[in-house]
Design an enzyme around this catalytic site. Structure first.
Site, PDB file in Angstrom:
ATOM      1  N   ASP A 179       0.908  -1.137   0.000  1.00  0.00           N
ATOM      2  CA  ASP A 179       0.000   0.000   0.000  1.00  0.00           C
ATOM      3  C   ASP A 179       0.947   1.185   0.000  1.00  0.00           C
ATOM      4  O   ASP A 179       1.591   1.455   1.016  1.00  0.00           O
ATOM      5  CB  ASP A 179      -0.870   0.020   1.263  1.00  0.00           C
ATOM      6  CG  ASP A 179      -1.832   1.191   1.223  1.00  0.00           C
ATOM      7  OD1 ASP A 179      -1.389   2.298   0.866  1.00  0.00           O
ATOM      8  OD2 ASP A 179      -3.016   1.013   1.538  1.00  0.00           O
ATOM      9  N   HIS A 180       1.092   1.865  -1.133  1.00  0.00           N
ATOM     10  CA  HIS A 180       2.196   2.821  -1.219  1.00  0.00           C
ATOM     11  C   HIS A 180       2.066   3.969  -0.212  1.00  0.00           C
ATOM     12  O   HIS A 180       3.039   4.624   0.106  1.00  0.00           O
ATOM     13  CB  HIS A 180       2.409   3.319  -2.654  1.00  0.00           C
ATOM     14  CG  HIS A 180       1.460   4.386  -3.100  1.00  0.00           C
ATOM     15  ND1 HIS A 180       0.198   4.114  -3.559  1.00  0.00           N
ATOM     16  CD2 HIS A 180       1.588   5.733  -3.168  1.00  0.00           C
ATOM     17  CE1 HIS A 180      -0.396   5.247  -3.881  1.00  0.00           C
ATOM     18  NE2 HIS A 180       0.425   6.246  -3.659  1.00  0.00           N
ATOM     19  N   HIS A 242      -5.703   2.733   1.200  1.00  0.00           N
ATOM     20  CA  HIS A 242      -4.934   3.866   1.736  1.00  0.00           C
ATOM     21  C   HIS A 242      -5.600   4.523   2.941  1.00  0.00           C
ATOM     22  O   HIS A 242      -4.975   4.759   3.964  1.00  0.00           O
ATOM     23  CB  HIS A 242      -4.736   4.941   0.660  1.00  0.00           C
ATOM     24  CG  HIS A 242      -4.184   4.431  -0.638  1.00  0.00           C
ATOM     25  ND1 HIS A 242      -3.233   3.447  -0.695  1.00  0.00           N
ATOM     26  CD2 HIS A 242      -4.447   4.773  -1.923  1.00  0.00           C
ATOM     27  CE1 HIS A 242      -2.928   3.207  -1.974  1.00  0.00           C
ATOM     28  NE2 HIS A 242      -3.651   3.992  -2.734  1.00  0.00           N
TER      29      HIS A 242
HETATM   30  C1  BG6 Z   1      -3.562   5.010  -6.192  1.00  0.00           C
HETATM   31  C2  BG6 Z   1      -4.934   5.106  -6.786  1.00  0.00           C
HETATM   32  O1  BG6 Z   1      -3.462   3.880  -5.364  1.00  0.00           O
HETATM   33  O2  BG6 Z   1      -3.281   6.159  -5.431  1.00  0.00           O
HETATM   34  C3  BG6 Z   1      -5.031   6.337  -7.658  1.00  0.00           C
HETATM   35  O3  BG6 Z   1      -5.207   3.959  -7.573  1.00  0.00           O
HETATM   36  C4  BG6 Z   1      -4.620   7.557  -6.880  1.00  0.00           C
HETATM   37  O4  BG6 Z   1      -6.340   6.487  -8.172  1.00  0.00           O
HETATM   38  C5  BG6 Z   1      -3.272   7.351  -6.198  1.00  0.00           C
HETATM   39  O5  BG6 Z   1      -4.532   8.644  -7.794  1.00  0.00           O
HETATM   40  C6  BG6 Z   1      -2.934   8.498  -5.275  1.00  0.00           C
HETATM   41  O6  BG6 Z   1      -1.628   8.346  -4.839  1.00  0.00           O
HETATM   42  P1  BG6 Z   1      -0.757   9.603  -4.401  1.00  0.00           P
HETATM   43  O7  BG6 Z   1       0.528   9.003  -3.911  1.00  0.00           O
HETATM   44  O8  BG6 Z   1      -0.594  10.461  -5.620  1.00  0.00           O
HETATM   45  O9  BG6 Z   1      -1.543  10.283  -3.342  1.00  0.00           O
END
Ligand code: BG6
Length: 493
Positions: A179-180, A242
């Site tokens: 989960d980044h 997230h």
């Molecule tokens: C991803 C989603 O996991 O996270 C995207 O699939 C979203 O839809 C993105 O835009 C948002 O990531 P960050 O790091 O730009 O907040």
């Protein structure tokens, strides 16, 4: 304080889907940055693998372009670029066909004792077939790890099926579910803030906290991902993973250590304590929206339906929710979550609002006394603000003002924030699962999401329209204002 590079052991990393978007925008640039900082050991190899018959040179050209496009010019000295490209190899293989797998086996055999990482940057339908191939070709060694990323299912049932198919080949300690958001610097800081300061923990409960807001707002639309997004929607795309992970980090009990299972055990308890949102309650506790044409991110933009190239869709591009955690610490404290595409600004933040003071000793002329607020900004401009009441300086009697103690991390530390993937990939090599989701966490998150999805699909209501560039449908404002509260608006935005 300066940053520190912790060495990792020699590894071979195989990226399936190596010519795809994730590899190009995130994985190759992240690995390059780690190489730039001297963290990739001599001899470590990165092997791209995809169906495309690109050839070794074709992949090198692809990777060179990815670095040019996604790494700042000052960060790509020619010698490091050459060193990095020298680590790359490429194999064309398809999970459904024999071709290529023997070649991959031959390449990997030269590093049989190394840490081996298979990064599946492909659609979830290929997770099972690729794992089966890896097992059939005897490429899974005791030091092998596999990395997967969402969508980890579309529901609890499909997530369980996915986990089961990977589980046939890999044991849970070998599986890294990304989960980044967990790799983001400020998310890490949330742990530091809560558990390295004595100040917050005694008041971190329903006795002192009025409510919590978690906002992840984007100005982007669905870009080139409409095909995927229309089958997902904001609840699956952002909340199931997230936002629930952020909620867990705010709400969990102090873990016994930062060891992976100690942390994940505490997060799991939070997920299991979420009050179900089912049936009619879904209509009161959640708001779905879908953007219409408007102006966002500095220009005129199309509506979702036009972007999709379709005539209708029930997919939500915005969701606001009121969640509650049924446990001793949080009973009666609402957690308001909202996320959406094409909103007024790009911001991700957690806002903890404390209860009002029990009694004011000041007379009315001092002005209103606003509650303390702790704002943890994840992006952009990472930092922490603590809103306090102070006396307005100078003569004129006691006049009170609400002002922030403001710590911007960019100003305080002159350090480049690594991208989440840099930390996460190195953690996989190190074998540290703390920032990865365990199987039961993913399934518990779905167990909370599933009934909400079911109520939505049983309801005749469509997502409420909102104009691109706004803060979502007015019903989302009503959701929180009904409770006598308002969404936090930062004057700096
Ligand atoms: C991803 C989603 O996991 O996270 C995207 O699939 C979203 O839809 C993105 O835009 C948002 O990531 P960050 O790091 O730009 O907040």
């Amino acid at each position: 304080m300066t940053s520190r590079i912790i060495p990792v052991d020699l590894f071979d990393l195989v990226v399936f889907g190596a010519t795809g978007d994730l590899s190009q925008r995130k994985l190759l640039p992240a690995l390059f940055h780690r190489d730039l900082h001297g963290q990739i050991p001599a001899g470590a190899r990165i092997i791209g693998c995809s169906r495309r018959a690109l050839g070794h040179d074709g992949f090198i050209a692809f990777a060179r372009q990815a670095i040019e496009d996604h790494v700042a010019a000052d960060d790509r000295p020619a010698d490091v670029v050459a060193r990095f490209l020298g680590r790359l190899d490429y194999v064309s293989a398809d999970a459904a066909e024999e071709n290529g797998w023997a070649e991959l086996g031959r390449i990997l055999a030269a590093g049989a004792d190394r840490i081996r990482v298979f990064y599946l940057a492909v659609g979830p339908d290929l997770f099972g077939p690729i794992c089966e191939r890896l097992a059939a070709c005897q490429l899974v060694t005791p030091k092998t790890r596999v990395v997967i990323e969402k969508p980890l299912g579309k529901s609890g049932a499909s997530a369980r099926a996915l986990n089961a198919s990977i589980g046939k080949v890999f044991a849970e300690p070998q599986i890294y579910r990304i989960d980044h958001y967990l790799g983001k610097e400020t998310v890490q800081n949330l742990m530091a803030l809560r558990f390295a300061n004595a100040l917050f923990e005694p008041v971190w409960n329903s006795g002192h906290i009025d409510h919590v807001q978690i906002t992840v707002a984007e100005t982007l639309g669905v870009e080139g991902r409409a095909g995927y997004y229309d089958t997902a929607g904001a609840l699956r795309d952002m909340v199931q993973n997230h936002m629930l992970q952020l909620l867990c980090l705010v709400a969990m009990e102090p873990p016994t250590s930062t060891e992976a299972d100690a942390l994940r055990d505490e997060k799991l308890k939070v997920l299991k304590s979420l009050k179900p949102i089912t049936g009619e309650a879904a209509g009161q506790l959640s708001v779905r929206g879908q953007y219409r044409a408007g102006a966002a991110g500095g220009g005129a933009v199309k509506g979702y339906i036009e972007e999709l190239g379709s005539s209708a869709s029930r997919t939500e591009t915005f969701v606001a929710l009121k969640a509650e955690i049924a446990n001793w610490r949080w009973s009666g404290v609402p957690f308001y979550l909202r996320t959406g595409k094409r909103l007024a600004t790009r911001v991700s933040e957690i806002v903890v609002t404390f209860k009002p003071i029990p009694h004011s000793v000041f007379d009315a002329g001092a002005g209103p006394i606003a509650p303390n607020r702790l704002v943890i900004r994840l992006q952009p401009d990472e930092g922490v603000k603590l809103w306090l009441m102070i006396k307005d300086p100078g003569p004129g009697g006691m006049r009170l003002s609400h002002v922030p103690l403001d710590m911007s991390f960019a100003d305080a530390f002159n350090v480049r924030n690594p991208d989440a993937y840099e930390r996460l990939i190195m953690d996989v090599v190190r074998g540290n699962q703390a920032l990865f989701m365990r199987r039961d966490e993913v399934e518990a998150a779905w167990a909370w999401i599933d009934p909400m999805l079911e109520s939505w699909s049983a309801s005749p209501d469509l997502p409420k329209p909102y104009t691109a560039g706004s803060w979502g449908p007015s019903a989302a404002v009503a959701l929180i204002e009904r409770d006598g509260r308002t969404w936090y608006e930062d004057q700096d935005l």
